[in-house]
Design a protein around this motif. Sequence first.
Motif, PDB file in Angstrom:
ATOM      1  N   VAL A  26       0.805  -0.890   0.051  1.00 11.96           N
ATOM      2  CA  VAL A  26       0.202  -0.053  -0.100  1.00 11.96           C
ATOM      3  C   VAL A  26       0.563   1.354  -0.205  1.00 11.96           C
ATOM      4  O   VAL A  26       0.566   2.436  -0.640  1.00 11.96           O
ATOM      5  N   GLY A  27       2.102   1.288   0.280  1.00 13.36           N
ATOM      6  CA  GLY A  27       3.228   2.671   0.377  1.00 13.36           C
ATOM      7  C   GLY A  27       3.173   2.566  -0.326  1.00 13.36           C
ATOM      8  O   GLY A  27       3.078   3.588  -1.034  1.00 13.36           O
ATOM      9  N   VAL A  28       4.122   2.004  -1.096  1.00 11.44           N
ATOM     10  CA  VAL A  28       4.346   1.760  -2.972  1.00 11.44           C
ATOM     11  C   VAL A  28       3.896   2.256  -3.933  1.00 11.44           C
ATOM     12  O   VAL A  28       3.467   2.724  -4.597  1.00 11.44           O
ATOM     13  N   VAL A  29       1.954   1.923  -3.612  1.00  9.53           N
ATOM     14  CA  VAL A  29       1.485   2.626  -4.527  1.00  9.53           C
ATOM     15  C   VAL A  29       0.762   4.410  -3.697  1.00  9.53           C
ATOM     16  O   VAL A  29       0.785   4.776  -5.210  1.00  9.53           O
ATOM     17  N   ARG A  30       0.439   4.615  -2.607  1.00  9.44           N
ATOM     18  CA  ARG A  30       0.026   5.570  -2.318  1.00  9.44           C
ATOM     19  C   ARG A  30       1.319   6.626  -2.022  1.00  9.44           C
ATOM     20  O   ARG A  30       0.270   7.330  -2.366  1.00  9.44           O
ATOM     21  N   LEU A  31       2.390   6.311  -1.640  1.00 12.26           N
ATOM     22  CA  LEU A  31       3.294   7.204  -1.558  1.00 12.26           C
ATOM     23  C   LEU A  31       3.816   8.127  -2.328  1.00 12.26           C
ATOM     24  O   LEU A  31       3.578   7.811  -3.525  1.00 12.26           O
ATOM     25  N   MET A  38      10.206   3.456  -1.881  1.00 12.94           N
ATOM     26  CA  MET A  38      11.648   2.853  -1.032  1.00 12.94           C
ATOM     27  C   MET A  38      11.561   2.627   0.468  1.00 12.94           C
ATOM     28  O   MET A  38      11.923   1.983   0.884  1.00 12.94           O
ATOM     29  N   HIS A  39      11.737   3.573   0.867  1.00 14.66           N
ATOM     30  CA  HIS A  39      10.685   3.130   2.554  1.00 14.66           C
ATOM     31  C   HIS A  39      10.236   2.845   2.611  1.00 14.66           C
ATOM     32  O   HIS A  39      10.402   1.724   3.833  1.00 14.66           O
ATOM     33  N   ALA A  40       8.745   2.893   2.591  1.00 16.43           N
ATOM     34  CA  ALA A  40       7.828   1.909   2.767  1.00 16.43           C
ATOM     35  C   ALA A  40       8.396   0.203   2.411  1.00 16.43           C
ATOM     36  O   ALA A  40       8.748  -0.802   3.130  1.00 16.43           O
ATOM     37  N   ALA A  41       8.421   0.037   1.812  1.00 26.32           N
ATOM     38  CA  ALA A  41       9.241  -1.046   0.339  1.00 26.32           C
ATOM     39  C   ALA A  41      10.349  -1.551   1.339  1.00 26.32           C
ATOM     40  O   ALA A  41      10.386  -2.864   1.456  1.00 26.32           O
TER      41      ALA A  41
END
Length: 112
Positions: A26-31, A38-41
Amino acid sequence: MLAGIELYFGGALLVLGAAFTLLAAVGVVRLPDLYTRMHAASKAGAVGGGLILLAVAVLSQDAAVSVRAIIGVMFVLLTTPVAAHLLARASYLTGYRPCNDTVIDDIAQRNE
């Protein structure tokens, strides 16, 4: 056959790892930009993958599989942050800048 507590503990680790992996996706899609994605992933993805590997170690009834899973956890937790840092730095140095919402740009301040 597994006893009750190992089965529940392994299942809890598996569900928690899947939740962290979903959070990373979700972070990769929404940020907004490459660096926050990259931080979320790298952070949530590494924790999610590590928890799933720990679940494999708990649920497997083979010592060799458990040792390999634990070595895999150590490998993921040691290499993912380093790889993310190197990719982010290379992206910045090739000209990809953070989004306009970024408040502090330490690399730009260092080069001034």
